[in-house]
Design a protein around this motif. Structure first.
Motif, short mmCIF file in Angstrom:
data_model
loop_
_atom_site.label_atom_id
_atom_site.label_comp_id
_atom_site.label_asym_id
_atom_site.label_seq_id
_atom_site.Cartn_x
_atom_site.Cartn_y
_atom_site.Cartn_z
N UNK A 1 0.84 -1.20 0.00
CA UNK A 1 0.00 0.00 0.00
C UNK A 1 0.87 1.25 0.00
N UNK A 2 0.47 2.26 -0.76
CA UNK A 2 1.26 3.48 -0.79
C UNK A 2 1.04 4.33 0.45
N UNK A 3 2.03 5.11 0.80
CA UNK A 3 1.93 6.02 1.94
C UNK A 3 2.55 7.36 1.57
N UNK A 4 2.13 8.39 2.29
CA UNK A 4 2.68 9.74 2.16
C UNK A 4 3.38 10.08 3.46
N UNK A 5 4.60 10.58 3.37
CA UNK A 5 5.27 11.05 4.58
C UNK A 5 5.64 12.53 4.52
N UNK A 6 5.49 13.17 3.34
CA UNK A 6 5.66 14.61 3.23
C UNK A 6 4.60 15.12 2.26
N UNK A 7 3.91 16.17 2.64
CA UNK A 7 2.93 16.81 1.76
C UNK A 7 2.90 18.28 2.15
N UNK B 1 6.18 27.82 -7.57
CA UNK B 1 5.15 27.41 -6.62
C UNK B 1 4.63 26.02 -6.99
N UNK B 2 4.67 25.11 -6.01
CA UNK B 2 4.22 23.75 -6.28
C UNK B 2 3.86 23.05 -4.98
N UNK B 3 3.15 21.97 -5.12
CA UNK B 3 2.85 21.10 -3.99
C UNK B 3 3.73 19.88 -4.10
N UNK B 4 4.48 19.63 -3.06
CA UNK B 4 5.43 18.52 -3.03
C UNK B 4 4.87 17.40 -2.18
N UNK B 5 4.78 16.22 -2.79
CA UNK B 5 4.26 15.05 -2.07
C UNK B 5 5.30 13.93 -2.19
N UNK B 6 5.69 13.38 -1.06
CA UNK B 6 6.72 12.33 -1.03
C UNK B 6 6.20 11.14 -0.26
N UNK B 7 6.59 9.96 -0.70
CA UNK B 7 6.19 8.75 0.02
C UNK B 7 6.83 7.52 -0.57
N UNK B 8 6.15 6.39 -0.43
CA UNK B 8 6.68 5.13 -0.93
C UNK B 8 5.60 4.07 -0.94
N UNK B 9 6.01 2.85 -1.21
CA UNK B 9 5.12 1.70 -1.16
C UNK B 9 5.56 0.81 -0.01
N UNK B 10 4.62 0.44 0.83
CA UNK B 10 4.94 -0.39 2.00
C UNK B 10 5.57 -1.70 1.56
N UNK B 11 6.48 -2.20 2.39
CA UNK B 11 7.15 -3.49 2.19
C UNK B 11 8.04 -3.51 0.96
N UNK B 12 8.44 -2.35 0.48
CA UNK B 12 9.38 -2.27 -0.63
C UNK B 12 10.39 -1.16 -0.34
N UNK B 13 11.45 -1.11 -1.16
CA UNK B 13 12.42 -0.01 -1.08
C UNK B 13 12.04 1.13 -2.01
N UNK B 14 10.92 1.03 -2.70
CA UNK B 14 10.52 2.05 -3.66
C UNK B 14 10.03 3.32 -2.96
N UNK B 15 10.65 4.43 -3.32
CA UNK B 15 10.25 5.74 -2.83
C UNK B 15 9.92 6.61 -4.04
N UNK B 16 9.03 7.57 -3.85
CA UNK B 16 8.64 8.43 -4.95
C UNK B 16 8.44 9.86 -4.46
N UNK B 17 8.47 10.79 -5.42
CA UNK B 17 8.24 12.21 -5.11
C UNK B 17 7.48 12.83 -6.28
N UNK B 18 6.46 13.59 -5.95
CA UNK B 18 5.63 14.26 -6.94
C UNK B 18 5.71 15.77 -6.73
#
Length: 706
Positions: A29-35, A43-60
């Protein structure tokens, strides 16, 4: 960390991830740890997180300044990847495109670490190249569409994936293997083997062998590389073999035959990030083929046994003591490394320090006890004592006895953590010296290695071709549904022009001429290196930006053309070229060459070289033509003395002409040898005030002032 089902509320509304279901069952399941709302660089909205039980991290990065027009633009970091904020870094954004560029193109910026942290593997995914090559990026793109719909009120209507170097090699895999995630791809400076669609094996990479030959030429030629570069530069005598020994000639000739770009010889002696391939793969190469590194020194048919004098003088195998441990920031702040001879060392540290690494990570050691001889580059450094005993790294750059080191896996993440002054290390370069002759003994089927075969039989004893890291992904099939524009550089010393034609062959095999016409284009950028010119060390009388261009405007315009192709059906132009003896040849006629870059030529007194007395003016002429449909000339200027400042610009260029013929005179007030550079910029809309998509080209002549 905010897990799925909980809410992250910062800025414009709440991101709700409870309704997202991963298409790829590997991802939890995906999670957000920065928004949060941010104002820089726009000017932008920064959203950071990852997928549980994996090493995959993402940033939007979601622009909130009105530029967003419904697109996802997803850059892939080069090398192995491993950092989800690489293009949020100012250095990367300025050189390779970041949020500002994505916003100009009407997109939000989406990035992932491509399934792993640093050079380490996902603990659960292990050695699966599909995970790192495309699956983690694809699931990130799907999630970005889901989140984008909440941020903007509707799902993005198109998505594009792009990247250079390692990102260039993986972005086609994304389009091939996840047609639901993206509509188009723009790889630049990619490369890799052709395989059947659905292949899941790690790749065999020609760069492993070819880089070995380049490293060997660097070692053998030493300071002679500057003489070779001068011979092959404009106004030079054109013979790179003058003054070389038999063995130096053999290895330089082998390098050319394998496809090293003519005119880029300076980079043999000043390679940029290519050593990363050795530092990241050395342990794997030794594991895959231990017999080679033993046979090289012990069996007939190998240089180390048959001609030991060619390598023995460079052997370094000694115990040394750590006197200092430094971070990249420590090196850049140390005045000792401001000397011109350490320029390449500083540049490499600057690049490696910018790629998302912890600024406090100790990457460099200063050693005592190495002695006066022995070849430092590529050597292994094994910690013998202290808390980090047993860790082995490899030297990717050095300034005398100060060594920058890297490795793969955990060693990449730790580097010299827990190493203290007084700890002892073993420094041993024998494996790297053996690697220098790797191409002779690990032949791939590609034509670039035909010179090492006679009647299809290898000249030297053979070993299995090694596989590259799983982080490089799988091979190319050339089978995809969207649109793809491949961009390659003529003076790329990392991914040589021979790598630039491989994907075209893959597409032709998989889709035929009609499929290629509908979905594929290949464009060449003339006078571009693997990195922007600023990252290439300059010569004392010749700044790197006088013979190289910065290619970001070319990439941005090509992305705009890809978007227009996908969304509006506007057919993009390709570049015509000939490929002879592993060398790309571009027509001097703009209409015949096509592409989107002006064709430029300059002369001095009617030639590529002229002599003059101090105070005597020489006649400089510049002609340039933009290919049909590529816009008009918006500026033309000159650099007279190699400083790269381009102080003289021609007046009267208003963006209305597709071709210019210009002249000026210049006199030099001091004796010396000068490279005079003419430069033009073109722009698709003829906008002389444009700050983006200004596509450059350069040409040089030589003036000897006595």
């Amino acid at each position: 960390m905010t897990e799925t089902g909980q809410r992250s509320k910062v800025g414009n509304g709440t991101i709700e991830l409870a309704g997202y279901v991963s298409t790829d069952g590997f991802f939890g399941t995906p999670y957000v740890d920065v928004d949060e709302e941010r104002s820089e660089p726009i000017a932008h909205r920064y959203v950071h997180g990852g997928f549980a039980d994996t090493a995959t991290r993402w940033a939007f990065w979601f622009p909130t300044n009105g530029q967003y027009r419904g697109r996802i633009l997803q850059p892939l970091e080069g090398a192995h990847g491993g950092h989800e904020n690489a293009f949020g870094n100012d250095l990367m954004a300025d050189f390779l495109g970041g949020l500002r560029m994505c916003a100009r193109l009407g997109g939000c910026m989406v990035e992932s670490n491509q399934g792993h942290i640093g050079d380490d593997l996902d603990p659960r995914g292990g050695d699966d190249p599909t995970l790192y090559g495309h699956r983690a990026s694809a699931e990130t793109a799907r999630l970005a569409k889901f989140v984008g719909a909440q941020v903007y009120g509707e799902e993005p209507h198109h998505a594009y994936v792009w990247g250079g170097s390692g990102g260039g090699r993986r972005s086609p895999l994304c389009l091939e293997n996840a047609p639901d995630a993206w509509d188009g791809a723009l790889p630049f400076m990619g490369g890799g083997p052709i395989v059947e669609h659905g292949n899941t094996e790690k790749i065999e990479g020609a760069q492993v062998m070819s880089f070995a030959t380049m490293f060997n030429c660097q070692r053998l030629l030493g300071e002679k590389t500057d003489e070779i570069a001068d011979a092959m530069a404009p106004g030079g005598h054109g013979d790179p073999f003058v003054g070389l020994t038999t063995h130096q000639r053999e290895e330089l000739a082998s390098l050319y035959r394998q496809g090293f770009p003519r005119g880029d010889e300076y980079m043999i002696g000043k390679p940029l990030g290519q050593m990363w391939l050795w530092t990241s793969m050395a342990a794997s190469l030794l594991e895959q083929d231990p017999s080679y590194f033993d046979d090289f020194w012990t069996k007939p048919g190998y240089v180390g046994f048959d001609q030991p004098g060619l390598v023995e003088r460079d052997i370094l195998n000694t115990r040394a003591t750590v006197t200092k441990v430094l971070t990249g920031a420590d090196v850049l702040a140390d005045p000792r490394f401001l000397e011109p001879r350490h320029q390449n060392f500083r540049l490499l540290i600057m690049v490696f320090s910018s790629l998302g690494a912890d600024p406090s990570l100790p990457m460099v050691v200063e050693l005592e006890g190495l002695g006066e001889t022995g070849y430092r580059l590529g050597t292994s450094v094994t910690v013998l004592t202290g808390a980090a005993a047993g860790r082995r790294l490899y030297c990717g750059a050095h300034a005398d006895d100060v060594l920058y080191c890297d490795a793969a896996g955990e060693a990449n993440l730790l580097r010299f953590s827990d190493v203290l002054p007084g700890d002892e290390v073993q420094v041993d370069n024998r494996d790297f010296l053996a690697f220098h002759y790797f191409a002779r003994h690990h032949l791939m089927s590609e034509p670039q290695f035909d010179s090492l075969r006679i009647d299809d039989r290898p000249v030297f004893p053979q070993h299995p071709v090694p596989r590259q890291s799983a982080l490089m992904g799988v091979g190319y099939s050339g089978l995809y549904r969207g649109k793809l524009i491949w961009v390659h550089h003529t003076k790329d010393s990392s991914l040589w022009p021979s790598q630039g034609i491989i994907y075209r062959e893959a597409v032709l095999r998989a889709q035929g001429q009609e499929g290629a016409k509908e979905r594929f284009r290949l464009r060449w950028v003339e006078n571009a290196e693997h990195t922007p010119s600023m990252m290439v060390p300059s010569l004392p009388n010749r700044a790197s930006n006088t013979w190289l261009i910065d290619y970001l405007p070319y990439i941005e315009q090509s992305l705009a053309d890809l978007i227009a192709w996908v969304e509006d059906g506007i057919d993009p132009v390709d570049t015509a070229f000939d490929y002879v003896e592993n060398k790309v040849i571009l027509s001097p006629d703009a209409a015949q060459r096509r592409g989107i870059q002006a064709v430029i030529a300059v002369t001095v007194n009617g030639s590529d070289r002229a002599g003059a007395a101090v105070g005597e003016a020489v006649e400089l002429e510049l002609s340039a033509t933009v290919p049909p449909g590529a816009g008009t000339i918006v500026s033309a200027d000159w650099d007279f003395d190699g400083t790269g400042l381009f102080p003289f610009g021609h007046d009267g260029i208003d963006g209305s002409a597709t071709s210019v013929s210009l002249s000026t005179k210049h006199a030099f007030d001091r004796p010396g040898e000068y490279f005079v550079t003419g430069r033009v910029h073109s722009h698709r809309d003829g906008d002389t005030a444009a700050s983006s998509c200004r596509i450059a080209n350069v040409a040089q002549v030589r003036v000897v002032v006595a």
